[in-house]
Design an enzyme around this catalytic site. Structure first.
Site, PDB file in Angstrom:
ATOM      1  N   HIS A 118      53.162 -36.854 124.792  1.00 14.49           N
ATOM      2  CA  HIS A 118      53.449 -36.769 123.290  1.00 14.49           C
ATOM      3  C   HIS A 118      55.253 -37.593 122.790  1.00 14.49           C
ATOM      4  O   HIS A 118      55.898 -36.551 123.380  1.00 14.49           O
ATOM      5  CB  HIS A 118      52.871 -35.957 122.143  1.00 14.49           C
ATOM      6  CG  HIS A 118      53.673 -34.313 122.235  1.00 14.49           C
ATOM      7  ND1 HIS A 118      55.092 -33.812 121.471  1.00 14.49           N
ATOM      8  CD2 HIS A 118      53.109 -33.578 123.111  1.00 14.49           C
ATOM      9  CE1 HIS A 118      54.853 -32.696 122.033  1.00 14.49           C
ATOM     10  NE2 HIS A 118      54.690 -32.431 122.603  1.00 14.49           N
ATOM     11  N   ASP A 162      60.366 -29.656 125.065  1.00 12.18           N
ATOM     12  CA  ASP A 162      58.594 -30.228 124.352  1.00 12.18           C
ATOM     13  C   ASP A 162      59.318 -31.012 123.738  1.00 12.18           C
ATOM     14  O   ASP A 162      59.868 -31.142 121.833  1.00 12.18           O
ATOM     15  CB  ASP A 162      58.340 -28.776 123.622  1.00 12.18           C
ATOM     16  CG  ASP A 162      56.452 -29.513 123.029  1.00 12.18           C
ATOM     17  OD1 ASP A 162      56.513 -30.001 123.069  1.00 12.18           O
ATOM     18  OD2 ASP A 162      56.306 -27.887 122.327  1.00 12.18           O
ATOM     19  N   GLU A 207      52.096 -35.728 117.587  1.00  8.05           N
ATOM     20  CA  GLU A 207      51.201 -34.224 118.495  1.00  8.05           C
ATOM     21  C   GLU A 207      51.294 -33.081 117.831  1.00  8.05           C
ATOM     22  O   GLU A 207      50.531 -32.103 118.181  1.00  8.05           O
ATOM     23  CB  GLU A 207      51.777 -34.343 119.575  1.00  8.05           C
ATOM     24  CG  GLU A 207      50.747 -33.189 120.608  1.00  8.05           C
ATOM     25  CD  GLU A 207      51.883 -31.622 121.104  1.00  8.05           C
ATOM     26  OE1 GLU A 207      50.442 -31.050 121.396  1.00  8.05           O
ATOM     27  OE2 GLU A 207      52.985 -31.234 120.489  1.00  8.05           O
ATOM     28  N   ASP A 211      52.766 -32.752 128.782  1.00  9.45           N
ATOM     29  CA  ASP A 211      53.755 -32.289 127.999  1.00  9.45           C
ATOM     30  C   ASP A 211      54.092 -30.367 128.270  1.00  9.45           C
ATOM     31  O   ASP A 211      53.657 -29.745 128.341  1.00  9.45           O
ATOM     32  CB  ASP A 211      52.883 -31.866 127.107  1.00  9.45           C
ATOM     33  CG  ASP A 211      52.963 -31.216 125.553  1.00  9.45           C
ATOM     34  OD1 ASP A 211      53.996 -30.731 125.387  1.00  9.45           O
ATOM     35  OD2 ASP A 211      51.940 -30.615 124.901  1.00  9.45           O
ATOM     36  N   HIS A 228      60.161 -24.453 120.358  1.00 12.69           N
ATOM     37  CA  HIS A 228      59.933 -25.287 118.685  1.00 12.69           C
ATOM     38  C   HIS A 228      61.333 -24.122 118.409  1.00 12.69           C
ATOM     39  O   HIS A 228      60.731 -23.893 117.571  1.00 12.69           O
ATOM     40  CB  HIS A 228      58.695 -24.047 118.689  1.00 12.69           C
ATOM     41  CG  HIS A 228      57.498 -24.928 118.337  1.00 12.69           C
ATOM     42  ND1 HIS A 228      56.097 -24.987 118.349  1.00 12.69           N
ATOM     43  CD2 HIS A 228      57.547 -26.752 119.610  1.00 12.69           C
ATOM     44  CE1 HIS A 228      55.197 -25.944 118.476  1.00 12.69           C
ATOM     45  NE2 HIS A 228      56.095 -26.993 119.547  1.00 12.69           N
TER      46      HIS A 228
END
Length: 485
Positions: free
Chosen positions: A224, A236, A276, A312, A420
């Site tokens: 992604h 990420d 994603e 990923d 994140h």
């Protein structure tokens, strides 16, 4: 690393993000496309889709009336918008009805008589989309889900909570304190919800195909291309984005320039999926379109795909070599997908063992873009270096025993402590782990590409061909995603 540095530059020019509907995401797609078009003869295409009710216009409002006292609550401090929920424009206060027992059963809603009210329900037991589906079923005007206060990080409202894609009601996520205030059964409570949302149009997937190989027997290699709003997304999934780009550039170069490197019998399709982070939307859209009965172009039908390899998060600082474990596929996985998935699991395990590298098992639950392919009956596989999970002392010791004392990483710490978060920048990359995973990915392509009968290797009993029989809108099981509970 040079390509990753460019993604960092792109993120920095976009307020530190590469999330969809931002300059950072569009810049990422442009960078991938320019690299492919300038350096290969791969056939590059884009596929666009819409994310409903994603962009918030103006400042959302939540106003409460409790025993005659009107209070204006603060967006992002007291409440957030639940993604994909619809707009709201209340001109009068609407009564709040408290839904008992976490609102996961029909009886919770029938006993509460929630119709034409704003439903207030606590987080827990079932997913946010499941709560929302029940709220819609019982005809509420709005939905308020509040945090449960069971841990220090469960008091504040959460940004990025996702709803059903086709929800028709407005929904907010509240702080624990605000939820408790509004849920006080001894008070007379009503609220006004006002929010204007619009669709994010033109969100792109990119695919790049080799010019040789059987289109009806395609190896799909995916990653992604988007990140979360809160951060540059360099591990990420800048690491997967660039890893996939390197695989495409190098394979194309070999095919085009090396007289001693023969092409494969099978077409290879490299893809970069959008959105994603919002629920695998790009990959789901691609599988949806490819499985439509009206899709008849050879090479674009799901029946033309043999396998999906997914990458990923490939370079986490406290890495593990996580090989997707075929024994963890969801129980709803079509039987046709199981043998090939097991073969790919074994293939990666063999490679890491032969390289004298440690490896770990990684779940094939609901976490990344392989999900819709697996649910549609295709074999899948891949490797990652871990996200927010915690490395145990035993895993640290296992890695140190093979890699050397001091090289096993940190026990009782996340594989990626910046998962994140804003700190997921170029400094969040482990080059050693990154190199090994991308080499493993290259080996998998080469091994599959050289097999005389890849289809029989994956599907000795034959594979599913009637893909249109699947309910395409149920390919993704939200219950496999713990972030939604």
């Amino acid at each position: 690393m040079r390509h990753l540095e460019q993604l960092q530059v792109i993120a920095d020019r976009s307020n530190g993000t590469r999330a969809i509907a931002t300059e950072g995401f569009n810049g990422t797609l442009d960078y991938i496309t320019s690299q492919l078009e300038q350096n290969t003869n791969l056939i590059v295409s884009r596929q666009y889709f819409t994310v409903r009710n994603y962009i918030i216009q103006g400042m959302p409002q939540l106003q409460s009336l409790v025993d005659g006292n009107i209070v204006n609550h603060l967006y992002l401090t007291d409440f957030t918008h639940i993604l994909f929920s619809s707009r709201a424009n209340f001109d009068t206060f609407v009564p709040v009805v408290v839904i008992p027992n976490l609102g996961c059963q029909d009886s919770d809603w029938t006993n509460a008589s929630a119709a034409d009210s704003v439903a207030l329900v606590k987080r827990g037991d079932c997913t946010y989309p499941e709560k929302s589906a029940l709220a819609e079923k019982y005809r509420v005007k709005g939905l308020l889900i509040y945090n449960d206060g069971t841990a220090p990080d469960r008091f504040q409202p959460i940004q990025g909570v996702r709803n059903n894609l086709n929800t028709t009601i407005p929904a907010y996520f509240l702080s624990y304190n605000l939820g408790m205030q509004l849920g006080n059964v001894t008070t007379n409570t009503s609220v006004i919800m006002n929010i204007d949302v619009s669709d994010a149009n033109g969100i792109g997937n990119i695919c790049a195909d080799t010019t040789t190989g059987d289109k009806t027997k395609t190896i799909v290699v995916g990653s992604h291309s988007d990140g979360v709003t809160a951060g540059s997304g360099i591990n990420d999934n800048g690491s997967g984005t660039v890893g996939n780009l390197i695989l495409a550039l190098n394979l194309a170069h070999l095919f085009e320039t090396s007289s001693s490197y023969s092409t494969y019998k099978y077409r290879v399709r490299f893809c970069w999926w959008g959105a994603e982070e919002l629920g695998l939307l790009g990959a789901r859209y691609h599988v949806d379109q490819a499985s439509l009965p009206s899709t008849t172009t050879v090479g674009e039908r799901l029946q033309d795909y043999l396998v999906n390899l997914n990458y990923d998060m490939l370079a986490g600082p406290n890495y593990r070599f996580g090989i997707h474990d075929s024994s963890t596929v969801p129980s709803t996985t079509p039987t046709q997908a199981r043998n090939g998935t097991s073969q790919i699991t074994d293939l990666f395990r063999q490679w890491f063992s032969e390289q004298n590298l440690p490896w770990s098992n990684a779940s094939l639950g609901g976490g990344s873009d392989y999900v819709p392919f697996l649910a549609a009956g295709l074999a899948v596989g891949g490797v990652n270096t871990g996200a927010g999970g915690i490395k145990s002392a035993s895993e640290r010791d296992q890695y140190a025993a093979i890699l050397g004392i001091g090289n096993g990483g940190l026990a009782n710490a996340a594989y990626d402590p910046c998962y994140h978060q804003q700190c997921d920048r170029i400094t969040n990359i482990n080059p050693f782990a990154y190199e090994k995973v991308v080499k493993a990915a290259a080996y998998a392509i080469e091994y599959l590409g050289r097999l005389n009968d890849l289809e029989k290797w994956l599907y000795p009993q034959g594979r599913l061909k009637n893909f249109e029989l699947f309910n395409r809108h149920q390919l993704y099981d939200f219950r496999n995603d713990p972030d939604l509970i």
